[in-house]
Write an enzyme that holds these catalytic residues in place. Structure first.
Site, mmCIF file in Angstrom:
data_model
loop_
_atom_site.group_PDB
_atom_site.id
_atom_site.type_symbol
_atom_site.label_atom_id
_atom_site.label_comp_id
_atom_site.label_asym_id
_atom_site.label_seq_id
_atom_site.Cartn_x
_atom_site.Cartn_y
_atom_site.Cartn_z
ATOM 1 N N HIS A 215 -7.597 2.491 -1.275
ATOM 2 C CA HIS A 215 -6.727 1.486 -0.665
ATOM 3 C C HIS A 215 -7.459 0.596 0.324
ATOM 4 O O HIS A 215 -7.121 -0.575 0.483
ATOM 5 C CB HIS A 215 -5.507 2.153 -0.008
ATOM 6 C CG HIS A 215 -5.781 2.873 1.278
ATOM 7 N ND1 HIS A 215 -6.357 4.128 1.327
ATOM 8 C CD2 HIS A 215 -5.559 2.526 2.571
ATOM 9 C CE1 HIS A 215 -6.462 4.521 2.582
ATOM 10 N NE2 HIS A 215 -5.994 3.571 3.366
ATOM 11 N N ASP A 216 -8.493 1.102 0.983
ATOM 12 C CA ASP A 216 -9.255 0.308 1.955
ATOM 13 C C ASP A 216 -10.659 -0.025 1.474
ATOM 14 O O ASP A 216 -11.541 -0.309 2.289
ATOM 15 C CB ASP A 216 -9.345 1.061 3.291
ATOM 16 C CG ASP A 216 -8.171 0.761 4.213
ATOM 17 O OD1 ASP A 216 -7.497 -0.275 4.010
ATOM 18 O OD2 ASP A 216 -7.925 1.554 5.139
ATOM 19 N N LYS A 219 -12.906 -2.825 2.839
ATOM 20 C CA LYS A 219 -13.567 -2.774 4.150
ATOM 21 C C LYS A 219 -15.078 -2.627 4.042
ATOM 22 O O LYS A 219 -15.782 -2.824 5.040
ATOM 23 C CB LYS A 219 -12.977 -1.648 5.000
ATOM 24 C CG LYS A 219 -11.576 -1.973 5.514
ATOM 25 C CD LYS A 219 -11.040 -0.897 6.446
ATOM 26 C CE LYS A 219 -9.675 -1.302 6.998
ATOM 27 N NZ LYS A 219 -9.094 -0.264 7.877
ATOM 28 N N HIS A 274 -0.768 -2.782 0.537
ATOM 29 C CA HIS A 274 -0.471 -1.650 1.435
ATOM 30 C C HIS A 274 -0.265 -2.075 2.889
ATOM 31 O O HIS A 274 0.109 -1.247 3.723
ATOM 32 C CB HIS A 274 -1.544 -0.554 1.330
ATOM 33 C CG HIS A 274 -2.881 -0.911 1.900
ATOM 34 N ND1 HIS A 274 -3.804 -1.674 1.220
ATOM 35 C CD2 HIS A 274 -3.472 -0.598 3.082
ATOM 36 C CE1 HIS A 274 -4.898 -1.812 1.947
ATOM 37 N NE2 HIS A 274 -4.713 -1.167 3.097
ATOM 38 N N HIS A 275 -0.473 -3.358 3.195
ATOM 39 C CA HIS A 275 -0.165 -3.857 4.544
ATOM 40 C C HIS A 275 1.045 -4.802 4.552
ATOM 41 O O HIS A 275 1.320 -5.424 5.577
ATOM 42 C CB HIS A 275 -1.375 -4.574 5.149
ATOM 43 C CG HIS A 275 -2.434 -3.649 5.658
ATOM 44 N ND1 HIS A 275 -2.271 -2.862 6.782
ATOM 45 C CD2 HIS A 275 -3.679 -3.357 5.182
ATOM 46 C CE1 HIS A 275 -3.358 -2.142 6.985
ATOM 47 N NE2 HIS A 275 -4.221 -2.415 6.029
#
Length: 362
Positions: A215-216, A219, A274-275
């Protein structure tokens, strides 16, 4: 055969260190000017497993090199790490925008650079194998069980490798990912029982839990100066941090065909959304209500809860009681009513998982 690494640094001493670092496992090519880099990329792009590139050369900088060559599709087949004495946000932003996969400041940590490059190289190799087996299955009606098993194995390897890439950016990442996987599974199972209309069968839950690992992933393309900043981000830095959602989607797009269509759909939903928040106050698209995919809703709450109850570089951990109240009062953005009901329903199991008192098969 991709068995070469290009070490392109204007400093001879740096090149010697990097050559020695990789010569046991790869044939190492060297370049000291921008023109030499471009020439080698044109000649050897089909044999390169990875590129380590200086930020500045006597004749040009890495951004000019990447812009001069990125109209080709070469960079989809090997990762580029930029090494730079200038570790400013501006420099890192320029390198990532031009096509770099990673950025490391000078003087560099040899062990860290080697680990990063090996991880990225393994990821691209697994991608190639997946594409090979996918093409094989598409072109052959009698795909063997061995080929099918190998395809599944490569799918799992890609997910694992991508999830582990974040460890090099943030030492908190590995444990965070594992905790969120468990929280996601607990919440998804609660939602399946409470709301059958979401069709969260066991297969779908497994896909969501696997997608949670990534999900991240965007980054990895966020400068360390932002990602690891202990203080408050500036408006510009925050906007750049928010771009990890779309950058993550871009990363998985490069791996299209490396996994099943069902997983591809869910992982894109999860990374992009997801944000997002129920009232439209999230990012990157500002969607709201039930337009937010249920997979992203579940992971969003799990991710938020874990971030609250554990230390971060920018804050101390909240108690589980405080975290529960903050989420339910909308202090962390507005969550959907059904997700909040699911959260209340499985709160004890989530707390037990965070405390290490609950074992899960994940």
């Amino acid at each position: 055969m991709r068995d070469k690494i290009l070490v392109a640094d204007s400093n001879e001493a740096n090149r010697e260190i990097l050559v020695e670092l990789f010569e046991d496992g790869f044939k190492v090519l060297e370049a000291s000017t921008g023109e030499q880099v471009i020439d080698i990329l044109r000649r050897e792009h089909g044999t390169l497993r990875a590129v380590l590139m200086d930020f500045t050369y006597p004749d040009m900088d890495c951004v000019s090199i990447l812009e001069a060559t990125n109209q080709n599709e070469w960079f989809d087949t090997f990762p580029i790490m930029v090494l730079s004495e200038d570790s400013s946000f501006k420099a890192q932003k320029a390198a990532y925008k031009a096509g770099a996969m990673d950025f490391s400041r000078k003087p560099f940590d040899s062990a860290l650079v080697k680990s990063r490059i090996e991880k990225f190289a393994n990821l691209y190799e697994a991608k190639e194998k997946c594409e090979k087996y996918t093409d094989s299955s598409d072109n052959s009606a009698s795909n063997s069980n061995a080929e099918a098993l190998e395809l599944v194995k490569q799918h799992d390897k890609i997910i694992e490798l991508m999830g582990n890439l974040g460890e090099f950016k943030n030492p908190e990442s590995h444990s965070h990912i594992r905790r969120v996987k468990g929280l996601t599974k607990i919440l998804a199972e609660a939602m399946a029982k409470l709301y059958p209309e979401y069709n969260l069968d066991n297969k779908t839950i497994d896909l969501i839990v696997s997608a949670c690992v990534l999900h991240d992933i965007g980054k990895v393309a966020i400068p360390d100066t932002i990602l690891l900043k202990p203080g408050r981000l500036t408006n510009e830095e925050y906007e750049y941090m928010k771009s990890h959602t779309l950058r993550g989607v871009g990363i998985v797009e490069e791996l299209k065909g490396a996994w099943s269509e069902d997983f591809d759909k869910i992982v894109r939903e999860v990374i992009r959304s997801h944000h997002e928040k129920y009232d439209g106050g999230g990012y990157p698209d500002g969607i709201k209500g039930d337009d937010i995919p249920i997979s992203a809703q579940i992971i969003s709450l799990a991710d938020t809860y874990d971030a609250l109850v554990n230390d971060r570089v920018y804050k101390k951990a909240y108690s589980k009681e405080e975290a529960f109240n903050l989420i339910n009062m909308g202090e962390c953005g507005v969550f959907p009513p059904k997700i909040l009901e699911g959260f209340k329903n499985c709160r004890e199991r989530m707390e037990a998982w965070e405390n290490g008192e609950l074992k899960l098969d994940i």
